[in-house]
Design a protein around this motif. Structure first.
Motif, PDB file in Angstrom:
ATOM      1  N   VAL A 147      -6.785  10.997   7.788  1.00  0.00           N
ATOM      2  CA  VAL A 147      -7.305   9.938   7.590  1.00  0.00           C
ATOM      3  C   VAL A 147      -6.779   8.796   8.555  1.00  0.00           C
ATOM      4  N   HIS A 148      -5.563   9.253   9.105  1.00  0.00           N
ATOM      5  CA  HIS A 148      -5.084   8.338  10.048  1.00  0.00           C
ATOM      6  C   HIS A 148      -5.827   8.207  11.456  1.00  0.00           C
ATOM      7  N   GLU A 149      -6.433   9.567  11.853  1.00  0.00           N
ATOM      8  CA  GLU A 149      -7.288   9.688  12.991  1.00  0.00           C
ATOM      9  C   GLU A 149      -8.461   9.055  12.735  1.00  0.00           C
ATOM     10  N   TYR A 150      -8.937   8.770  11.668  1.00  0.00           N
ATOM     11  CA  TYR A 150     -10.365   7.705  11.191  1.00  0.00           C
ATOM     12  C   TYR A 150      -9.816   6.412  11.120  1.00  0.00           C
ATOM     13  N   GLY A 151      -8.622   6.087  11.140  1.00  0.00           N
ATOM     14  CA  GLY A 151      -8.250   4.587  10.904  1.00  0.00           C
ATOM     15  C   GLY A 151      -8.516   4.366   9.270  1.00  0.00           C
ATOM     16  N   ILE A 152      -8.461   5.097   8.431  1.00  0.00           N
ATOM     17  CA  ILE A 152      -8.727   4.957   7.049  1.00  0.00           C
ATOM     18  C   ILE A 152      -7.099   4.650   6.312  1.00  0.00           C
ATOM     19  N   GLN A 153      -7.349   3.829   5.299  1.00  0.00           N
ATOM     20  CA  GLN A 153      -6.043   3.459   4.670  1.00  0.00           C
ATOM     21  C   GLN A 153      -6.059   4.647   3.399  1.00  0.00           C
ATOM     22  N   LEU A 154      -4.793   5.199   3.276  1.00  0.00           N
ATOM     23  CA  LEU A 154      -4.293   6.091   2.252  1.00  0.00           C
ATOM     24  C   LEU A 154      -3.900   5.427   1.022  1.00  0.00           C
ATOM     25  N   ALA A 155      -4.426   5.970  -0.166  1.00  0.00           N
ATOM     26  CA  ALA A 155      -4.004   5.409  -1.467  1.00  0.00           C
ATOM     27  C   ALA A 155      -3.812   6.778  -2.145  1.00  0.00           C
ATOM     28  N   VAL A 156      -2.330   6.881  -2.659  1.00  0.00           N
ATOM     29  CA  VAL A 156      -2.146   8.070  -3.385  1.00  0.00           C
ATOM     30  C   VAL A 156      -1.950   7.608  -4.816  1.00  0.00           C
ATOM     31  N   GLN A 157      -2.655   8.238  -5.745  1.00  0.00           N
ATOM     32  CA  GLN A 157      -2.648   8.228  -7.161  1.00  0.00           C
ATOM     33  C   GLN A 157      -1.458   8.805  -7.790  1.00  0.00           C
ATOM     34  N   CYS A 158      -0.862   7.883  -8.677  1.00  0.00           N
ATOM     35  CA  CYS A 158       0.323   8.348  -9.468  1.00  0.00           C
ATOM     36  C   CYS A 158      -0.128   9.080 -10.571  1.00  0.00           C
TER      37      CYS A 158
END
Length: 183
Positions: free
Chosen positions: A64-75
């Protein structure tokens, strides 16, 4: 038993295939739900493993970093499926106060909290793409209209994998004309 290297490679391939067709723009949220218990072949929520979470997180974060996308990790459900994000990604989302633990949040959320530069927890986002590793039900965090993305990777470790992207709602009737690039 699946090896860590096999889990890493399956995650890398799945993310490559998914992001190639997801039509996501820089800054948009990508949500991941991951049961490390399921990856290891056990019932969700019964066998969390940091080593598995670290491998899966690293591959997803890199992609996702390569695409400039923000990561959200679900609990996990014990934290009402709150999400761990970079604090800088919060725009309208309201921050909540929780620090994920192995059996209250899960290994993947713990890893995100440890690896993000300035982590924060939120209850709601509207993601434009996502991957669900182990049937964790990420749909509640997807923007409308979510559509499935078919990938060659059907499992990561022993966990069932599904993925989705979103598209704008198609409105109108039989006379409507649509922008094919948005479908």
């Amino acid at each position: 038993m699946h090896t860590i290297d096999g889990i890493r490679e399956s995650t890398r391939v799945a993310m490559s295939e998914l992001l190639a067709v997801a039509k996501m723009e820089p800054g948009q949220f990508f949500v991941v739900g991951c049961s490390t218990s399921e990856v290891r072949g056990n019932k969700i929520g019964t066998d969390s493993h940091i080593d598995v979470a670290e491998v899966v997180f690293d591959e997803i974060y890199k992609a996702v970093h390569e695409y400039g996308i923000q990561l959200a990790v679900q609990c996990c459900e014990h934290l009402n499926r709150a999400l761990i994000v970079e604090r800088s990604a919060i725009t309208w989302e309201e921050e909540v106060n929780v620090v994920p633990q192995l059996h209250a949040g899960g290994a993947m959320a713990m890893t995100a909290y440890a690896r993000f530069n300035n982590p924060a927890a939120v209850e709601y986002i509207e993601a434009h793409g996502g991957i669900d590793i182990g049937d964790t039900f990420i749909g509640m965090h997807m923007k409308h209209v979510a559509v499935p993305v078919r990938m060659s990777i059907k499992e990561i470790g022993n966990a069932h994998v599904t993925a989705c992207r979103v598209r704008p709602k198609s409105i109108g009737g039989s006379r409507a004309v649509y922008n094919e690039s948005l479908l």
